[in-house]
Design a protein around this motif. Structure first.
Motif, short mmCIF file in Angstrom:
data_model
loop_
_atom_site.label_atom_id
_atom_site.label_comp_id
_atom_site.label_asym_id
_atom_site.label_seq_id
_atom_site.Cartn_x
_atom_site.Cartn_y
_atom_site.Cartn_z
N LEU A 68 35.65 29.74 44.54
CA LEU A 68 35.11 31.26 43.66
C LEU A 68 33.33 30.89 42.90
O LEU A 68 32.61 31.29 43.08
N ALA A 69 33.53 29.26 42.72
CA ALA A 69 32.34 29.32 41.99
C ALA A 69 31.41 29.45 43.05
O ALA A 69 30.12 29.85 42.48
N PHE A 70 31.80 28.73 43.88
CA PHE A 70 30.59 28.44 45.54
C PHE A 70 29.78 29.55 45.43
O PHE A 70 28.92 29.87 45.77
N TYR A 71 30.77 31.27 45.02
CA TYR A 71 30.49 31.84 44.89
C TYR A 71 29.58 32.93 44.37
O TYR A 71 29.42 34.09 45.21
N GLY A 72 30.34 32.38 42.66
CA GLY A 72 28.90 33.81 41.99
C GLY A 72 29.86 33.57 40.53
O GLY A 72 30.00 34.58 40.35
N PHE A 73 31.21 33.57 41.09
CA PHE A 73 32.51 33.58 39.82
C PHE A 73 32.25 32.34 38.79
O PHE A 73 33.36 31.35 39.31
N ARG A 74 31.19 32.93 38.39
CA ARG A 74 30.55 31.31 37.02
C ARG A 74 29.58 31.93 36.37
O ARG A 74 29.57 32.71 36.54
N LYS A 75 29.57 30.92 35.20
CA LYS A 75 28.97 31.80 34.47
C LYS A 75 27.41 32.11 34.88
O LYS A 75 27.45 31.03 35.75
N PRO A 76 26.30 32.59 34.26
CA PRO A 76 25.22 32.22 34.70
C PRO A 76 24.48 31.12 34.91
O PRO A 76 24.84 30.41 32.99
N ILE A 188 18.39 38.04 41.79
CA ILE A 188 19.61 37.95 41.06
C ILE A 188 20.80 36.81 40.62
O ILE A 188 20.58 35.56 40.10
N VAL A 189 21.04 36.60 42.00
CA VAL A 189 22.50 35.65 42.55
C VAL A 189 21.99 34.44 42.63
O VAL A 189 22.21 33.38 42.49
N SER A 190 20.83 34.60 43.06
CA SER A 190 19.79 32.95 43.76
C SER A 190 19.34 32.35 42.46
O SER A 190 19.58 30.93 42.25
N ILE A 191 18.95 33.33 41.65
CA ILE A 191 17.91 32.42 40.19
C ILE A 191 19.75 32.74 39.08
O ILE A 191 18.98 31.06 38.35
N THR A 192 20.32 32.95 39.07
CA THR A 192 21.05 32.27 38.01
C THR A 192 22.64 31.88 38.35
O THR A 192 23.21 31.64 37.76
N LYS A 193 22.47 31.83 39.78
CA LYS A 193 23.91 31.50 40.53
C LYS A 193 25.25 32.24 39.92
O LYS A 193 26.58 31.90 40.45
N SER A 194 25.24 33.20 39.65
CA SER A 194 26.52 34.52 38.94
C SER A 194 26.37 35.73 39.65
O SER A 194 25.47 36.06 39.99
N LEU A 195 27.41 36.27 40.01
CA LEU A 195 28.03 38.02 40.26
C LEU A 195 27.59 38.01 39.38
O LEU A 195 27.70 39.75 39.39
N TRP A 196 28.10 38.10 38.48
CA TRP A 196 28.71 39.35 37.04
C TRP A 196 27.64 39.93 36.67
O TRP A 196 27.66 41.09 36.07
N ILE A 197 26.77 39.85 36.61
CA ILE A 197 25.23 40.64 36.25
C ILE A 197 25.48 41.70 37.52
O ILE A 197 24.85 43.29 36.99
N GLY A 198 25.30 41.15 38.58
CA GLY A 198 25.58 42.45 39.95
C GLY A 198 26.18 43.40 40.07
O GLY A 198 25.93 44.67 40.40
N MET A 199 27.48 42.91 39.36
CA MET A 199 29.07 43.73 39.10
C MET A 199 28.35 44.75 38.00
O MET A 199 28.90 45.41 38.01
N LEU A 200 27.95 44.28 37.67
CA LEU A 200 28.00 44.61 35.83
C LEU A 200 27.51 46.25 35.53
O LEU A 200 27.20 47.47 35.68
N TRP A 201 26.07 45.55 36.86
CA TRP A 201 25.09 46.93 36.54
C TRP A 201 25.26 47.35 38.48
O TRP A 201 25.06 48.99 38.06
N HIS A 202 25.43 47.12 39.40
CA HIS A 202 26.28 48.05 40.03
C HIS A 202 27.33 49.57 39.58
O HIS A 202 27.58 50.36 40.10
#
Length: 247
Positions: A68-76, A188-202
């Motif tokens: 899951l970390a590979f797909y962005g489920f990790r801290k920025p 954002i995902v490419s830079i932070t390696k994380s999905l959390w920011i995108g999920m929150l904004w979305h």
């Protein structure tokens, strides 16, 4: 079998994942319309369909051979979100409609509770697929290919809804916003390696869009135009930042 298909056909796997997400989301909307459900049960039905989509997305991640970390489920990534400008444009996008089209909140409390659940699920669902699976599948072709490919797929599928509009300017602005939003979220995902920011904004963006929904008059078109311009400038800034960090 799934691993092999993804490895051999990353773009085909990405498009297929995006279509699965779109189809399952559409099923909930179709059920709501066919059964002529009221708003609260309608949002519940759509939420159930989106929840099923999320579960299938996680299943695809598990079967792909990556964590899951590979797909962005990790801290920025460390230091990736320290710059205020990384969030400021996203905040500006939501302040403008809130100021001009202040929500009245005249519906029963249950409606807003269900709406919050629905928008959270939609935010998770689309990030799981478009910035998780789609981005992850294409990433084997390189980070820039992942950013561009995932944003094109996201924009193309979201532009279909805009094409049903009757105002040509509104259609063009909504299509532009869909493509730029996909690009910004992928960057954002490419830079932070994380999905959390995108999920929150979305989630926040979808909720505000629902509660400030208004007719597409001249003011509304100007607001969408401003949002498109902000997204464009933001995307350019993020692209440069990502390039400097060897995105």
């Amino acid at each position: 079998m799934i691993k092999s298909f993804i490895r051999k056909h990353p773009y085909g796997a990405a498009i297929l994942a995006a279509l699965i997400c779109t189809f399952l989301t559409s099923v909930g909307a179709a059920i709501t319309q066919i059964a002529v459900l009221d708003e609260v049960p309608g949002y519940l039905a759509m939420s159930a369909a989106v929840a099923c989509s999320i579960l299938i997305g996680f299943l695809l991640m598990a079967r792909s051979g990556h964590s899951l970390a590979f797909y962005g489920f990790r801290k920025p990534a460390s230091g990736s979100v320290k710059k205020v400008w990384l969030f400021a444009p996203l905040l500006l996008l939501e302040i403008v409609p809130l100021v001009l089209f202040a929500p009245k909140f005249q519906e029963p409390g249950a409606f807003y509770l269900v709406l919050i659940v629905f928008t959270i699920l939609v935010g998770i669902n689309e990030e799981v697929y478009f910035r998780g699976l789609v981005f992850g599948f294409i990433r084997q072709k390189g980070p820039k290919a992942a950013v561009i490919g995932s944003s094109i797929i996201f924009g193309a599928l979201h532009s279909v809804n805009a094409l049903s509009g009757t105002n040509p300017w509104a259609v063009l602005l909504q299509i532009a916003f869909a493509f730029l939003a996909g690009l910004v979220l992928a960057l954002i995902v490419s830079i932070t390696k994380s999905l959390w920011i995108g999920m929150l904004w979305h989630t926040v963006h979808n909720f505000i869009s629902y509660v400030t929904e208004t007719s597409l008059d001249r003011t509304a078109l100007i607001v969408v135009g401003v949002q498109v311009l902000v997204m464009l400038v933001y995307a350019i800034g993020l692209w440069r930042a990502g390039t400097r960090e060897q995105m």
